[in-house]
Design an enzyme around this catalytic site. Structure first.
Site, short mmCIF file in Angstrom:
data_model
loop_
_atom_site.label_atom_id
_atom_site.label_comp_id
_atom_site.label_asym_id
_atom_site.label_seq_id
_atom_site.Cartn_x
_atom_site.Cartn_y
_atom_site.Cartn_z
CG HIS A 68 44.19 79.96 0.76
ND1 HIS A 68 44.13 79.32 2.09
CD2 HIS A 68 44.04 81.42 0.89
CE1 HIS A 68 43.72 80.46 2.95
NE2 HIS A 68 43.95 81.33 2.26
CG ASP A 186 42.61 83.01 5.84
OD1 ASP A 186 42.54 83.04 4.53
OD2 ASP A 186 43.22 83.59 6.39
CD GLU A 220 47.02 82.69 1.53
OE1 GLU A 220 47.28 83.95 1.47
OE2 GLU A 220 46.76 81.97 2.50
CD GLU A 221 46.37 80.43 5.53
OE1 GLU A 221 47.32 81.48 5.96
OE2 GLU A 221 45.24 80.73 5.69
CG ASP A 240 42.93 85.46 1.28
OD1 ASP A 240 42.23 84.81 2.39
OD2 ASP A 240 44.03 84.91 1.06
CG HIS A 321 45.65 83.36 10.35
ND1 HIS A 321 47.05 83.24 10.31
CD2 HIS A 321 45.29 83.29 9.39
CE1 HIS A 321 47.25 83.12 8.84
NE2 HIS A 321 46.03 83.32 8.35
#
Length: 350
Positions: A68, A186, A220-221, A240, A321
């Site tokens: 993603h 990510d 995706e998030e 991922d 994140h």
């Protein structure tokens, strides 16, 4: 083992990072991917809701490999009386991982303004002790301060900024001694690995033993990146990050094969095929379980009701994140496992 083109991979990573793509704001990165994939010589389709699918060749027993390219970020919730922005998270972004970051505010009319995420009050020297220890909260004591001469809500609105505008964080990429530090490893680093695999397949003219689709998703998030799949897909493999932690086997210099996350166990047989491929080609891998707050686009396809096997692999990555860190070896091992599986592993029809 297959050798990653590190220069091309990092060039693509930097180009993807240079495009702000907070979830929902996909048009520019979709156009870039469409152009780059076309340059590599693969048929490519831009999806109506956002996202890109490329056909890498082969026939039958279709495998979708997904990474993603959407980022976590912020959105303007309302404008405060002092002209600062009250914000809410888009995806899993938390105040403690974003305060002091530089940002770009994208308005609905295409204007871009710079600013920073700040605590309120912001200066530690003139903050009472009890406020120093207060946890940051987007609702009450964290805001975005604009790099503009604005001290009232009316002045900020006059700039063209309003509720619903998107806010992207500065990635801050740096590389040292093989360690890669940046926001949005990510998943833009994994997307770059997938692009490098596509380049190798095209230029080496490899014949794929099954049809392979490269699926770059853009939601995706927030949980619906690959909720739609082409009808003929049999398996989905997500690339991922593999978050590191106290009870994890994931390692920044290795590729993880995911056994389970917070939603589901991954498909036993497909996961075993990946493990066998890693062993056969001496890829430096680990098996790992990711709970309590992890999921992938492979999960999304299962939750949407598709009759597919799902699996996930990826480089060990610290500080997920936040300001993330991985190692070039982790990307190389992820690439090695991906290429080995695509070219050497032939699954039976399911």
């Amino acid at each position: 083992m297959f050798t990653l083109d590190e220069q091309y991979c990092m060039e693509q990573f930097q180009k993807l990072l240079s495009i702000d793509s907070t979830t929902g704001m996909f048009r520019e990165i979709q156009e870039y991917l469409t152009e780059e994939i076309g340059r590599l010589g693969f048929p490519v389709t831009a999806l109506h809701k956002g996202g890109v699918i490329a056909d890498l060749g082969g026939s039958g027993n279709t495998l979708a490999v997904t990474a993603h390219v959407d980022d976590i970020g912020l959105m303007v919730r309302h404008i405060n009386s002092d002209g600062t922005l009250n914000v809410c998270a888009v995806g899993g972004l938390y105040p403690f991982y974003s305060v002091t970051e530089n940002v770009r505010v994208h308005t609905r009319d295409g204007k871009v303004f710079t600013g920073a995420v700040c605590r309120t009050p912001s200066s530690i020297h003139v903050t009472e002790d009890e406020l120093r220890s207060t946890i940051g909260d987007f609702r009450t004591n964290v805001c975005v301060v604009l790099d503009e001469n604005t001290t009232t809500a009316e002045q900020t609105r006059a700039l063209g900024i309003g509720t619903g505008d998107m806010i992207a964080l500065e990635p801050r990429l740096t590389v040292s001694n093989g360690y890669i530090k940046s926001r949005f490893i990510d998943d833009k680093a994994c997307a770059a690995v997938l692009l490098a695999a596509m380049k190798e397949i095209k230029y080496k003219q490899y014949t794929l033993p099954r049809q392979v689709l490269a699926y770059f998703s853009v939601y995706e998030e927030i949980g619906h990146g690959t909720s739609w799949l082409p009808d003929d897909v049999k398996d989905i493999l997500a690339i991922d990050i593999a978050p590191t932690g106290e009870r994890q086997t994931s390692d920044e210099r290795k590729v993880s094969i995911f056994c389970k996350d917070s939603r589901y166990p991954y498909h036993w047989e497909l996961t075993n095929e990946l493990r066998a491929a890693a062993i056969r080609e001496d890829v430096d891998y680990v098996m790992d379980v990711f709970t309590p707050h992890y999921g992938s686009d492979g999960d999304t396809s299962i939750a949407a009701g598709h009759d597919v096997r799902h699996a996930a692999i990826g480089p060990g990555t610290a500080n997920s994140h936040g300001y993330e860190r991985t190692h070039m070896d982790g990307l190389k091992n992820t690439y090695g496992l991906l290429m080995t599986y695509l070219l050497k592993e032939q699954s039976e029809e399911k």
